[in-house]
Design a protein around this motif. Structure first.
Motif, PDB file in Angstrom:
ATOM      1  N   CYS A   1       0.788  -1.235   0.000  1.00 13.51           N
ATOM      2  CA  CYS A   1       0.000   0.000   0.000  1.00 13.51           C
ATOM      3  C   CYS A   1       0.821   1.287   0.000  1.00 13.51           C
ATOM      4  O   CYS A   1       1.627   1.536   0.905  1.00 13.51           O
TER       5      CYS A   1
ATOM      6  N   HIS B   1     -14.171  -4.392   2.830  1.00  9.08           N
ATOM      7  CA  HIS B   1     -13.090  -4.750   3.747  1.00  9.08           C
ATOM      8  C   HIS B   1     -12.518  -6.055   3.212  1.00  9.08           C
ATOM      9  O   HIS B   1     -13.189  -7.095   3.260  1.00  9.08           O
TER      10      HIS B   1
ATOM     11  N   ALA C   1     -10.859   5.462   2.886  1.00  9.59           N
ATOM     12  CA  ALA C   1     -10.073   6.255   3.835  1.00  9.59           C
ATOM     13  C   ALA C   1      -8.878   5.441   4.329  1.00  9.59           C
ATOM     14  O   ALA C   1      -9.019   4.269   4.692  1.00  9.59           O
ATOM     15  N   ALA C   2      -7.728   6.091   4.373  1.00  5.87           N
ATOM     16  CA  ALA C   2      -6.492   5.419   4.808  1.00  5.87           C
ATOM     17  C   ALA C   2      -6.407   5.442   6.340  1.00  5.87           C
ATOM     18  O   ALA C   2      -5.557   6.114   6.929  1.00  5.87           O
TER      19      ALA C   2
ATOM     20  N   GLN D   1      -0.208   4.098   0.740  1.00  7.15           N
ATOM     21  CA  GLN D   1      -0.711   5.053   1.732  1.00  7.15           C
ATOM     22  C   GLN D   1      -0.181   4.794   3.139  1.00  7.15           C
ATOM     23  O   GLN D   1      -0.493   5.556   4.072  1.00  7.15           O
TER      24      GLN D   1
HETATM   25  N1  SAM Z   1      -7.547   1.494   4.980  1.00 11.35           N
HETATM   26  C1  SAM Z   1      -8.644   0.664   4.746  1.00 11.35           C
HETATM   27  C2  SAM Z   1      -8.287  -0.793   4.837  1.00 11.35           C
HETATM   28  O1  SAM Z   1      -7.203  -1.176   4.436  1.00 11.35           O
HETATM   29  O2  SAM Z   1      -9.105  -1.571   5.312  1.00 11.35           O
HETATM   30  C3  SAM Z   1      -9.369   0.940   3.444  1.00 11.35           C
HETATM   31  C4  SAM Z   1      -8.581   1.377   2.220  1.00 11.35           C
HETATM   32  S1  SAM Z   1      -7.464   0.164   1.523  1.00 11.35           S
HETATM   33  C5  SAM Z   1      -6.525   1.137   0.418  1.00 11.35           C
HETATM   34  C6  SAM Z   1      -8.545  -0.805   0.516  1.00 11.35           C
HETATM   35  C7  SAM Z   1      -7.952  -1.961  -0.236  1.00 11.35           C
HETATM   36  O3  SAM Z   1      -7.227  -1.485  -1.369  1.00 11.35           O
HETATM   37  C8  SAM Z   1      -6.954  -2.859   0.442  1.00 11.35           C
HETATM   38  O4  SAM Z   1      -7.530  -3.782   1.311  1.00 11.35           O
HETATM   39  C9  SAM Z   1      -6.289  -3.560  -0.721  1.00 11.35           C
HETATM   40  O5  SAM Z   1      -6.982  -4.747  -1.028  1.00 11.35           O
HETATM   41  C10 SAM Z   1      -6.445  -2.547  -1.863  1.00 11.35           C
HETATM   42  N2  SAM Z   1      -5.130  -2.023  -2.285  1.00 11.35           N
HETATM   43  C11 SAM Z   1      -4.378  -1.126  -1.632  1.00 11.35           C
HETATM   44  N3  SAM Z   1      -3.224  -0.891  -2.273  1.00 11.35           N
HETATM   45  C12 SAM Z   1      -3.245  -1.678  -3.380  1.00 11.35           C
HETATM   46  C13 SAM Z   1      -2.323  -1.897  -4.445  1.00 11.35           C
HETATM   47  N4  SAM Z   1      -1.145  -1.279  -4.490  1.00 11.35           N
HETATM   48  N5  SAM Z   1      -2.668  -2.758  -5.411  1.00 11.35           N
HETATM   49  C14 SAM Z   1      -3.861  -3.403  -5.366  1.00 11.35           C
HETATM   50  N6  SAM Z   1      -4.764  -3.238  -4.389  1.00 11.35           N
HETATM   51  C15 SAM Z   1      -4.455  -2.393  -3.399  1.00 11.35           C
END
Ligand code: SAM
Ligand code: DTB
Ligand code: SF4
Length: 357
Positions: free
Chosen positions: A82, A174, A122-123, A84
């Motif tokens: 991620c 989620h 939201a992050a 973020q």
């Molecule tokens: N922060 C919260 C959480 O993680 O539960 C919600 C936002 S999070 C960015 C949502 C989803 O985005 C993650 O669970 C993941 O599956 C997906 N995600 C995040 N970064 C990613 C990436 N680089 N490539 C593919 N999917 C990604």
């Protein structure tokens, strides 16, 4: 007993009797059964996925969902994929929660461009009470535009899920992200059980569950099958299953991972469709790195939703006009807004794939 048909002897044999349902008395999918699906010849797997897709959906209709990052960056978690996560140097700056009027402007624009679903991310590791109230106001506003609403805010407590339900939230996203076995190699700051607990709170509150995962993180086929088995064995299985292909962002630990064989991604879509026949299977992150032929195969395998608009949360997504052109070439129509919705426009009910921009 696994319900796999013997290998057809004649070249013309239709693979109608390959696994189509869990073999156990409890109706649970065993990982081995899901692996057996993955192991089918590609054409047999797609044929079966198409059959099941057509039993439950119009195969030439998809839903357009637009994503908005309402709170970007600065996240305390360590999810290795991620951009973020505050601990990785990815160039993503931490921002405050977006004001309501900006969220509603973005939702209106998404609607004007033909989206019927709006997902706000939201992050956060988990929201605080006052943040749930702020997001609840966003949900009310977006819903009043006639859009389907989805939010993804991290871990939720039962009362928080109920507050979001009260605001009219349709789906909570989620993700389980991967199999229990591979999970520890990707995330250490929350457990698999934490995720299952949040999903239970969402389900108990009466909100539709949106839960999927990411492939291309270096996991094995068995671990991909393990994710699908976990999802399919949630009782009931999620109404919505996003399948993300890892977007490799420089600075994250997973940048530089060997990319997944594209056909393995298509197989994952097909296996999700077969094991969760009535779910919306969402072709999610990673489309910008896919060519059009690969995306077409994903639709043939049973994907019936895409993220639409030039941005996912922090990374890119195909241009909306390129997506509309692709859908038109494939003869795929896009879902219209519910005419009962308070502010639904006729433009969004157009029956062809031209888009409405
Ligand atoms: N922060 C919260 C959480 O993680 O539960 C919600 C936002 S999070 C960015 C949502 C989803 O985005 C993650 O669970 C993941 O599956 C997906 N995600 C995040 N970064 C990613 C990436 N680089 N490539 C593919 N999917 C990604
Ligand atoms: C989901 O499964 N995929 C979306 C949505 N749910 C929130 C997020 C994809 C994020 C990709 C990386 C980024 O843009 O930051
Ligand atoms: Fe934070 Fe969600 Fe990213 Fe994990 S996936 S680092 S919880 S924003």
């Amino acid at each position: 007993m696994t319900q796999i048909a013997p290998t057809p002897s004649a070249a013309t044999a239709a693979p109608a009797s390959v696994i189509a349902a869990p073999a156990t008395a409890t109706g649970a999918w065993k990982v081995a059964d899901v692996v057996a699906l993955y192991d089918l010849p590609f054409n047999d797997l797609l044929y079966r996925a198409q059959q099941i897709h057509r039993e439950h959906f119009d195969p030439n209709l998809i839903q357009l969902s637009t994503l908005l990052s309402i709170k970007t960056g600065g996240c305390p978690e360590d999810c290795s994929y991620c951009p973020q996560a505050a601990r990785y140097d990815t160039g993503v700056e931490a921002e405050k929660l977006m004001p309501l009027d900006q969220v509603l402007d973005a939702a209106r624009t998404a609607k004007d461009h033909g989206a019927t679903r709006f997902c706000m991310g939201a992050a956060w590791r988990n929201p605080k009470e006052h943040q749930v109230e702020q997001v609840a106001a966003m949900v009310r506003g977006v819903k009043a535009l006639g859009l389907e609403t989805c939010v993804t805010l991290g871990m939720l407590k039962g009362e928080q899920a109920q507050a979001l339900k009260h605001a009219g939230l349709d789906y909570y996203n989620h993700n389980l992200d991967t199999s229990p076995e591979f999970y520890g190699q990707v995330i250490s700051t929350r457990t698999y059980q934490d995720r299952l607990d949040t999903l239970e709170h969402v389900r108990d509150a009466g909100i539709n569950v949106c839960c999927g995962g990411i492939v291309g993180m270096g996991e094995s086929r068995r671990e991909r099958a393990g994710l699908i088995a976990q999802l399919a064995n949630l009782a009931p299985y999620p109404e919505s299953v996003p399948i993300n292909n890892l977007v490799q962002v420089p600075g994250t630990p997973l940048a530089g991972t060997e990319p997944l064989d594209p056909f393995e991604f298509v197989r994952t879509i097909a296996v999700a469709r077969i094991t969760m026949p009535r779910a919306m299977v969402r072709l999610s992150a990673g489309r910008e790195q896919m060519n059009e032929a690969l995306q077409a195969l994903c639709f043939a395998a049973g994907a019936n939703s895409i993220f639409y608009g030039e941005r996912l949360l922090t990374t890119g997504n195909p241009q909306a006009d390129a997506d509309r052109a692709l859908l038109k070439r494939l003869g795929i129509r896009t879902e219209g807004l519910n005419p009962q919705a308070s502010d639904a426009t006729t433009a969004a009910q157009c029956g062809d794939a031209c888009g409405h921009a």
